[in-house]
Scaffold this motif. Structure first.
Motif, PDB file in Angstrom:
ATOM      1  N   GLY A   1      25.525  34.949  19.510  1.00 25.81           N
ATOM      2  CA  GLY A   1      24.491  34.093  18.936  1.00 25.81           C
ATOM      3  C   GLY A   1      23.091  34.524  19.347  1.00 25.81           C
ATOM      4  O   GLY A   1      22.184  34.610  18.523  1.00 25.81           O
ATOM      5  N   SER A   2      22.920  34.814  20.626  1.00 28.39           N
ATOM      6  CA  SER A   2      21.600  35.242  21.094  1.00 28.39           C
ATOM      7  C   SER A   2      21.189  36.535  20.411  1.00 28.39           C
ATOM      8  O   SER A   2      20.005  36.721  20.083  1.00 28.39           O
TER       9      SER A   2
ATOM     10  N   HIS B   1      18.142  26.050  20.175  1.00 34.21           N
ATOM     11  CA  HIS B   1      18.736  26.739  21.325  1.00 34.21           C
ATOM     12  C   HIS B   1      17.718  27.604  22.085  1.00 34.21           C
ATOM     13  O   HIS B   1      16.831  28.205  21.468  1.00 34.21           O
TER      14      HIS B   1
ATOM     15  N   ASP C   1      20.186  27.894  12.389  1.00 38.18           N
ATOM     16  CA  ASP C   1      21.059  28.284  13.492  1.00 38.18           C
ATOM     17  C   ASP C   1      22.424  27.621  13.307  1.00 38.18           C
ATOM     18  O   ASP C   1      22.639  26.476  13.698  1.00 38.18           O
TER      19      ASP C   1
ATOM     20  N   HIS D   1      32.403  34.433  17.291  1.00 40.28           N
ATOM     21  CA  HIS D   1      33.065  34.239  18.593  1.00 40.28           C
ATOM     22  C   HIS D   1      33.060  32.773  19.058  1.00 40.28           C
ATOM     23  O   HIS D   1      33.456  32.494  20.181  1.00 40.28           O
ATOM     24  N   LYS D   2      32.653  31.856  18.181  1.00 38.35           N
ATOM     25  CA  LYS D   2      32.830  30.432  18.497  1.00 38.35           C
ATOM     26  C   LYS D   2      33.898  29.885  17.534  1.00 38.35           C
ATOM     27  O   LYS D   2      35.050  30.256  17.653  1.00 38.35           O
TER      28      LYS D   2
HETATM   29  C1  PLP Z   1      26.021  29.227  21.565  1.00 36.34           C
HETATM   30  C2  PLP Z   1      24.807  28.957  20.766  1.00 36.34           C
HETATM   31  C3  PLP Z   1      23.803  29.920  20.606  1.00 36.34           C
HETATM   32  C4  PLP Z   1      23.767  31.212  21.393  1.00 36.34           C
HETATM   33  O1  PLP Z   1      24.894  31.941  21.256  1.00 36.34           O
HETATM   34  P1  PLP Z   1      25.490  32.921  22.357  1.00 36.34           P
HETATM   35  O2  PLP Z   1      26.682  33.427  21.653  1.00 36.34           O
HETATM   36  O3  PLP Z   1      25.788  32.142  23.585  1.00 36.34           O
HETATM   37  O4  PLP Z   1      24.494  33.995  22.607  1.00 36.34           O
HETATM   38  C5  PLP Z   1      22.779  29.631  19.743  1.00 36.34           C
HETATM   39  N1  PLP Z   1      22.720  28.451  19.108  1.00 36.34           N
HETATM   40  C6  PLP Z   1      23.641  27.492  19.262  1.00 36.34           C
HETATM   41  C7  PLP Z   1      23.510  26.206  18.525  1.00 36.34           C
HETATM   42  C8  PLP Z   1      24.709  27.709  20.104  1.00 36.34           C
HETATM   43  O5  PLP Z   1      25.625  26.763  20.303  1.00 36.34           O
END
Ligand code: PLP
Length: 463
Positions: free
Chosen positions: A116-117, A149, A223, A259-260
């Motif tokens: 995500g980052s 975030h 996001d 990956h989530k």
């Molecule tokens: C987890 C998350 C991110 C960042 O993602 P990473 O995979 O930890 O780098 C960004 N925005 C939201 C809403 C998130 O839950």
């Protein structure tokens, strides 16, 4: 600070072993640690983090990873499969997020990043560089809801972009759109909204933000790192989830973490663009280097094809029906867990969440509830301003009996909080875990925590 993990079970290494160790003994050692650590979240008592939880699916993706883990996705002449994996992950994502409805003047495209980052960083890089090239912006700023975030703040920090923060409504936990709009000026490169945000699981008014973005000629990043791979299925299941993807005019980029809730291995995320030209502006190439002509589509250099293969395999093995089925279970479990929260008048749910819910209390410090839940094996995520805790419901929570255990343990925790309301709570909020005993996040203290993770080898007894 904390002790050295596993020092009581295995010898601590401080130098490369002179002779390589036998593989079987290494694998046994790794298996012991993994089994011990997996046994915790298998209970379904850990919020977020372990989105999939299906060990067969993990093994399947690991097999896919194993075939390609040594291949370099930067070198497509010898690894053309990476082009297939990446292209098809992007295509599946663009379809899921309705890029086909983006309008005739769109030219949708995507890229895969490390998480995500990474997706957020690449989006911000693209916005900054396009704003400089097209609008002549030299002093860029970016406007985000406070609930957005920290990866946006980090990206802006790295890229020299000023961050402006718009407040959210404390009741709905959605951004105040008028306040956000008031922060936009002629140096604003983009704004963002979350679908959903990490803290409260609520979705910002994306359609309104889209109108603001269009009116001011700035980008709008949605996001969907967290919600991206579950909200579209919630919408199909009839949950009240407003459109947040490329159907919404003004949305120019969207991130969704494979990956989530994509149920992939850790290490990939999908970043999508309404228009290819925005993405293409952040490619890097140096064509006159003595080492040859160098070009890369993003910030990373070498990347493992294994992660592309595993992500592709995981998505293809799950399919639309799989995502839909798991979403159905997750939304139903979350609804039941939310009902348990609502059954306690001492607790107050924040906003109108679906799969991830946060709650606080106006009668006692909610961290008392957290303390009691912890003693019963739950790992919640802690929030602040106001103090609150959240549960991101994932597949491990959908196992039989977990929601019932939640309801029972929550009732005990509320009683505990009432009984201890006059004493300070033991826990407080820190992202990615729940630490004990501090509320003022002093820089030095945090720096020490970080260093403590990296410097374990220091302070060990001499050889
Ligand atoms: C987890 C998350 C991110 C960042 O993602 P990473 O995979 O930890 O780098 C960004 N925005 C939201 C809403 C998130 O839950």
């Amino acid at each position: 600070m904390s002790s050295y993990p596993y020092a009581d079970r295995y010898p601590v290494l401080r130098v490369l072993p002179e002779e390589g160790r036998d593989r079987e003994s290494i694998l046994n050692e790794l298996r012991e640690m993994a089994t011990a650590e997996d046994s915790f979240w298998h209970t379904g008592k850990a919020s977020g983090s372990f989105y999939c939880g299906d060990t067969d699916h993990y093994a399947f993706m690991s097999e896919a990873f194993g075939m390609y883990g040594h291949m370099n996705a930067l070198q497509r002449d010898v690894c053309p499969s990476a082009t297939r994996f990446e292209g098809e992950i992007i295509a599946m994502g663009l379809d899921l997020f309705n890029a086909a409805s983006a309008g005739a003047d769109s030219d949708p495209a995507g890229m895969i990043t490390s998480g995500g980052s990474g997706s957020i960083l690449h989006a911000m890089l693209a916005y900054r560089d396009q704003a400089r090239a097209v609008r002549g912006i030299t002093n860029p700023n970016f406007v985000k809801p406070e609930t957005g975030h920290p990866a946006f703040d980090k990206a802006c920090h790295l890229l020299g972009i000023e961050v402006r923060m718009a407040p959210s409504d404390p009741v709905t936990a959605q951004v105040d759109v008028a306040a956000l709009e008031a922060l936009i000026d002629d140096q604003t490169i983009a704004i963002m909204g979350s679908a959903s945000n990490y803290g409260y699981g609520t979705i910002d008014p994306i359609a309104e933000l889209g109108q603001v973005a269009l009116a001011h000629g700035v980008g709008l990043h949605v996001d969907g790192c967290l919600g991206g791979f579950i909200l579209p299925f919630g919408e199909q299941l009839g949950y009240p989830i407003p459109a947040f993807d490329f159907r919404v005019p003004g949305v120019t980029t969207l991130s969704a973490d494979t990956h989530k809730y994509g149920y992939g291995l850790k290490g990939t995320s999908l970043l999508m663009f309404r228009n290819r030209s925005l993405r293409d502006g952040q490619y890097f190439f140096q064509t006159n280097w003595s080492g040859g002509k160098y070009c890369s589509p993003g910030i990373d250099g070498s990347r493992s094809s294994g992660l592309l293969a595993a992500t592709w395999a995981g998505m293809v093995a799950t399919g639309r029906q799989g995502y839909l089925r798991y979403a159905k279970e997750i939304f139903a479990t979350a609804a039941s867990m939310i009902a348990a929260v609502r059954s306690h008048p001492e607790l107050r749910l924040i906003g109108d969440p679906t799969y991830l819910f946060a709650f606080t209390s106006d009668e006692f410090d909610i961290y008392h509830v957290n303390d009691s839940l912890r003693s019963r094996g739950w790992r919640m995520n802690g929030l602040q301003y106001p103090n609150a805790i959240h549960m991101a419901v994932t597949r491990p929570q959908t196992q039989v009996g977990v929601a019932e255990a939640w309801a029972a343990d929550l009732a005990v925790a509320v009683d505990y909080a009432k009984a201890h309301a006059d004493a300070p709570a033991k826990s407080s909020g820190i992202y990615g875990g729940v630490s004990g005993g501090w509320t003022e996040a002093a820089d030095d203290f945090i720096r020490n925590i970080m260093s403590d993770m990296l410097d374990k080898h220091q302070g060990l007894p001499p050889l």
